[in-house]
Design a protein around this motif. Structure first.
Motif, PDB file in Angstrom:
ATOM      1  N   VAL A  12      96.645  22.220 -17.737  1.00 30.33           N
ATOM      2  CA  VAL A  12      96.634  22.384 -19.192  1.00 30.33           C
ATOM      3  C   VAL A  12      98.034  22.770 -19.671  1.00 30.33           C
ATOM      4  CG1 VAL A  12      95.656  23.665 -21.145  1.00 30.33           C
ATOM      5  CG2 VAL A  12      94.218  23.101 -19.166  1.00 30.33           C
ATOM      6  N   ILE A  13      98.557  21.994 -20.639  1.00 34.87           N
ATOM      7  CA  ILE A  13      99.878  22.273 -21.201  1.00 34.87           C
ATOM      8  C   ILE A  13      99.760  22.337 -22.714  1.00 34.87           C
ATOM      9  CG2 ILE A  13     102.289  21.542 -21.329  1.00 34.87           C
ATOM     10  CD1 ILE A  13     101.902  19.956 -18.781  1.00 34.87           C
ATOM     11  N   THR A  14     100.355  23.376 -23.316  1.00 32.38           N
ATOM     12  CA  THR A  14     100.304  23.521 -24.770  1.00 32.38           C
ATOM     13  C   THR A  14     101.713  23.497 -25.361  1.00 32.38           C
ATOM     14  OG1 THR A  14     100.509  25.944 -24.931  1.00 32.38           O
ATOM     15  CG2 THR A  14      98.316  25.062 -24.435  1.00 32.38           C
ATOM     16  N   VAL A  15     101.803  23.022 -26.599  1.00 34.05           N
ATOM     17  CA  VAL A  15     103.058  23.083 -27.370  1.00 34.05           C
ATOM     18  C   VAL A  15     102.728  23.826 -28.654  1.00 34.05           C
ATOM     19  CG1 VAL A  15     104.978  21.801 -28.346  1.00 34.05           C
ATOM     20  CG2 VAL A  15     103.637  20.797 -26.501  1.00 34.05           C
ATOM     21  N   GLU A  16     103.344  24.991 -28.865  1.00 35.78           N
ATOM     22  CA  GLU A  16     102.966  25.841 -29.991  1.00 35.78           C
ATOM     23  C   GLU A  16     104.183  26.358 -30.757  1.00 35.78           C
ATOM     24  OE1 GLU A  16      99.649  28.661 -28.709  1.00 35.78           O
ATOM     25  OE2 GLU A  16     100.328  27.900 -26.762  1.00 35.78           O
ATOM     26  N   ASP A  17     103.944  26.774 -31.983  1.00 38.46           N
ATOM     27  CA  ASP A  17     105.010  27.324 -32.826  1.00 38.46           C
ATOM     28  C   ASP A  17     104.448  28.430 -33.719  1.00 38.46           C
ATOM     29  OD1 ASP A  17     107.367  27.739 -34.211  1.00 38.46           O
ATOM     30  OD2 ASP A  17     107.011  26.082 -35.610  1.00 38.46           O
ATOM     31  N   PRO A  18     104.496  29.691 -33.274  1.00 37.81           N
ATOM     32  CA  PRO A  18     104.887  30.168 -31.938  1.00 37.81           C
ATOM     33  C   PRO A  18     103.666  30.244 -31.013  1.00 37.81           C
ATOM     34  CG  PRO A  18     104.484  32.016 -33.374  1.00 37.81           C
ATOM     35  CD  PRO A  18     104.194  30.795 -34.195  1.00 37.81           C
ATOM     36  N   ALA A  26      97.891  28.409 -17.580  1.00 39.42           N
ATOM     37  CA  ALA A  26      98.238  27.264 -18.431  1.00 39.42           C
ATOM     38  C   ALA A  26      99.737  27.288 -18.702  1.00 39.42           C
ATOM     39  CB  ALA A  26      97.472  27.323 -19.753  1.00 39.42           C
ATOM     40  N   SER A  27     100.348  26.110 -18.811  1.00 41.87           N
ATOM     41  CA  SER A  27     101.776  26.028 -19.133  1.00 41.87           C
ATOM     42  C   SER A  27     101.918  25.967 -20.648  1.00 41.87           C
ATOM     43  CB  SER A  27     102.386  24.776 -18.500  1.00 41.87           C
ATOM     44  OG  SER A  27     102.225  24.815 -17.102  1.00 41.87           O
ATOM     45  N   GLN A  28     102.675  26.914 -21.212  1.00 45.38           N
ATOM     46  CA  GLN A  28     102.822  26.978 -22.659  1.00 45.38           C
ATOM     47  C   GLN A  28     104.284  26.832 -23.066  1.00 45.38           C
ATOM     48  OE1 GLN A  28     100.131  30.693 -22.679  1.00 45.38           O
ATOM     49  NE2 GLN A  28      99.707  29.796 -24.685  1.00 45.38           N
ATOM     50  N   ILE A  29     104.533  25.911 -23.995  1.00 44.88           N
ATOM     51  CA  ILE A  29     105.890  25.643 -24.469  1.00 44.88           C
ATOM     52  C   ILE A  29     105.993  26.069 -25.929  1.00 44.88           C
ATOM     53  CG2 ILE A  29     107.600  23.830 -24.903  1.00 44.88           C
ATOM     54  CD1 ILE A  29     106.150  22.191 -22.690  1.00 44.88           C
ATOM     55  N   GLU A  30     107.054  26.811 -26.247  1.00 41.79           N
ATOM     56  CA  GLU A  30     107.256  27.237 -27.632  1.00 41.79           C
ATOM     57  C   GLU A  30     108.315  26.370 -28.300  1.00 41.79           C
ATOM     58  OE1 GLU A  30     108.595  31.276 -29.976  1.00 41.79           O
ATOM     59  OE2 GLU A  30     107.108  31.426 -28.385  1.00 41.79           O
ATOM     60  N   VAL A  31     107.975  25.880 -29.496  1.00 33.69           N
ATOM     61  CA  VAL A  31     108.894  25.028 -30.237  1.00 33.69           C
ATOM     62  C   VAL A  31     110.098  25.848 -30.720  1.00 33.69           C
ATOM     63  CG1 VAL A  31     109.147  23.705 -32.384  1.00 33.69           C
ATOM     64  CG2 VAL A  31     107.106  23.424 -30.986  1.00 33.69           C
ATOM     65  N   ASN A  32     111.283  25.255 -30.585  1.00 31.23           N
ATOM     66  CA  ASN A  32     112.518  25.917 -31.025  1.00 31.23           C
ATOM     67  C   ASN A  32     113.480  24.851 -31.565  1.00 31.23           C
ATOM     68  OD1 ASN A  32     114.847  27.369 -31.422  1.00 31.23           O
ATOM     69  ND2 ASN A  32     114.846  28.345 -29.409  1.00 31.23           N
ATOM     70  N   PRO A  33     113.418  24.578 -32.876  1.00 26.19           N
ATOM     71  CA  PRO A  33     114.253  23.518 -33.462  1.00 26.19           C
ATOM     72  C   PRO A  33     115.752  23.721 -33.222  1.00 26.19           C
ATOM     73  CG  PRO A  33     112.585  24.247 -35.025  1.00 26.19           C
ATOM     74  CD  PRO A  33     112.547  25.207 -33.876  1.00 26.19           C
ATOM     75  N   LYS A  34     116.203  24.988 -33.171  1.00 26.60           N
ATOM     76  CA  LYS A  34     117.630  25.263 -32.958  1.00 26.60           C
ATOM     77  C   LYS A  34     118.078  24.788 -31.582  1.00 26.60           C
ATOM     78  CE  LYS A  34     118.012  29.216 -36.104  1.00 26.60           C
ATOM     79  NZ  LYS A  34     118.266  30.674 -36.212  1.00 26.60           N
ATOM     80  N   ALA A  35     117.170  24.859 -30.615  1.00 24.35           N
ATOM     81  CA  ALA A  35     117.480  24.394 -29.256  1.00 24.35           C
ATOM     82  C   ALA A  35     117.030  22.945 -29.064  1.00 24.35           C
ATOM     83  CB  ALA A  35     116.800  25.290 -28.234  1.00 24.35           C
ATOM     84  N   ASP A  36     116.666  22.284 -30.171  1.00 16.71           N
ATOM     85  CA  ASP A  36     116.209  20.889 -30.159  1.00 16.71           C
ATOM     86  C   ASP A  36     114.921  20.710 -29.347  1.00 16.71           C
ATOM     87  OD1 ASP A  36     116.501  18.345 -31.162  1.00 16.71           O
ATOM     88  OD2 ASP A  36     117.573  17.612 -29.390  1.00 16.71           O
ATOM     89  N   ILE A  37     114.080  21.750 -29.356  1.00 18.61           N
ATOM     90  CA  ILE A  37     112.765  21.650 -28.709  1.00 18.61           C
ATOM     91  C   ILE A  37     111.732  21.480 -29.829  1.00 18.61           C
ATOM     92  CG2 ILE A  37     111.067  22.781 -27.212  1.00 18.61           C
ATOM     93  CD1 ILE A  37     113.366  24.450 -26.049  1.00 18.61           C
ATOM     94  N   THR A  38     111.349  20.227 -30.074  1.00 25.04           N
ATOM     95  CA  THR A  38     110.396  19.918 -31.146  1.00 25.04           C
ATOM     96  C   THR A  38     109.046  19.539 -30.545  1.00 25.04           C
ATOM     97  OG1 THR A  38     111.004  17.586 -31.165  1.00 25.04           O
ATOM     98  CG2 THR A  38     112.284  19.074 -32.585  1.00 25.04           C
ATOM     99  N   PHE A  39     108.047  19.415 -31.412  1.00 22.79           N
ATOM    100  CA  PHE A  39     106.720  19.000 -30.945  1.00 22.79           C
ATOM    101  C   PHE A  39     106.799  17.633 -30.269  1.00 22.79           C
ATOM    102  CE2 PHE A  39     104.976  22.100 -34.067  1.00 22.79           C
ATOM    103  CZ  PHE A  39     104.085  22.742 -33.229  1.00 22.79           C
ATOM    104  N   ALA A  40     107.467  16.691 -30.916  1.00 23.13           N
ATOM    105  CA  ALA A  40     107.538  15.323 -30.399  1.00 23.13           C
ATOM    106  C   ALA A  40     108.264  15.255 -29.054  1.00 23.13           C
ATOM    107  CB  ALA A  40     108.229  14.421 -31.418  1.00 23.13           C
ATOM    108  N   LYS A  41     109.426  15.916 -28.952  1.00 21.40           N
ATOM    109  CA  LYS A  41     110.197  15.885 -27.701  1.00 21.40           C
ATOM    110  C   LYS A  41     109.459  16.603 -26.574  1.00 21.40           C
ATOM    111  CE  LYS A  41     114.800  15.206 -29.593  1.00 21.40           C
ATOM    112  NZ  LYS A  41     116.184  15.684 -29.690  1.00 21.40           N
ATOM    113  N   SER A  42     108.792  17.697 -26.917  1.00 23.78           N
ATOM    114  CA  SER A  42     108.022  18.434 -25.907  1.00 23.78           C
ATOM    115  C   SER A  42     106.868  17.585 -25.390  1.00 23.78           C
ATOM    116  CB  SER A  42     107.483  19.741 -26.493  1.00 23.78           C
ATOM    117  OG  SER A  42     108.532  20.581 -26.895  1.00 23.78           O
ATOM    118  N   LEU A  43     106.193  16.870 -26.304  1.00 20.21           N
ATOM    119  CA  LEU A  43     105.069  16.016 -25.901  1.00 20.21           C
ATOM    120  C   LEU A  43     105.526  14.909 -24.956  1.00 20.21           C
ATOM    121  CD1 LEU A  43     102.919  15.593 -29.145  1.00 20.21           C
ATOM    122  CD2 LEU A  43     102.148  16.452 -26.943  1.00 20.21           C
TER     123      LEU A  43
END
Length: 227
Positions: A12-18, A26-43
């Motif tokens: 299970v992998i999640t992409v969240e803000d925050p 579960a692997s959880q990724i936090e969105v960070n636009p400043k670091a260019d980590i967006t929902f689309a790129k993470s997916l």
């Protein structure tokens, strides 16, 4: 929903803000636009890790929606949220984002509209003072109104009369007929919005009224949330 999944046997992998809740295993990724980590790129990067379940914190743009729907087409269970008023308006919003009707019909299976009602404080709730017309209306519908309560207020609930919240849901399952209408662009958005809003509010009201009749929340709270 994620808590119902066996996280030990499924990837299970999640992409969240925050990230709101920490999920063990579960692997959880936090969105960070400043670091260019967006929902689309993470997916995109997630799909290379062979996940079984993907959770998207929120669909905000066409790119994120398209990737999520394509992932669901390839055998992944994808859970996502969209900000909208009703199930019908969620469909409208996804189409307004620029998603092709064919992709939407093949990748989407169920939409759940959720509302949160405040729960009456168990320490101070009191029997509701109903008007004669309200009592008459409940009796006409065959509803027992003897357990309906109202908010009072005490130290425990900080004089609000409510303590904690509970959810009510309206569930729309996309059957083959509805999917075919979406895919062939035969779905009238105006009709769907009008009927969906009417049915959605009706279902939410019905569920909320059950909570009121059981003494879990008040008529005022139901009216505030559902109208």
């Amino acid at each position: 929903m994620l808590n119902e999944i066996d996280l030990n046997t499924r990837n299970v992998i999640t992409v969240e803000d925050p990230i709101e809740y920490v999920l063990p295993n579960a692997s959880q990724i936090e969105v960070n636009p400043k670091a260019d980590i967006t929902f689309a790129k993470s997916l995109r990067s997630i799909l290379r890790q062979d996940p079984d379940v993907i959770c998207v914190g929120e669909i905000r743009d066409e790119e994120t929606a398209a990737i999520a729907l394509r992932a669901s087409q390839t055998g992944h269970l994808v859970l996502a949220t969209v900000h909208s008023d009703t199930n019908a308006s969620a469909l409208v919003r996804l189409l307004d984002l620029g998603i092709s009707p064919l992709l939407l019909s093949s990748g989407l299976d169920i939409i759940i509209c959720q509302r949160l009602l405040r729960r009456l404080c168990s320490d101070c709730k009191a029997p509701a003072k109903l008007t004669q017309s309200q009592v008459h209306e409940f009796r006409r519908k065959g509803i027992n109104c003897s357990n309906i309560h109202q908010a009072e207020g005490c130290q425990k609930c900080h004089d609000t009369g409510y303590y904690e919240r509970m959810a009510i849901f309206d569930i729309l399952v996309l059957d083959n007929k509805l999917k075919a209408q979406i895919a062939n662009n035969q779905l009238s958005m105006t009709q769907l919005r009008n009927e969906g809003d009417k049915k959605g509010k009706s279902n939410l009201k019905k569920q909320g009224l059950k909570k009121v009749v059981s003494g879990m929340t008040s008529l005022e709270e139901l009216k505030r949330v559902v109208g």
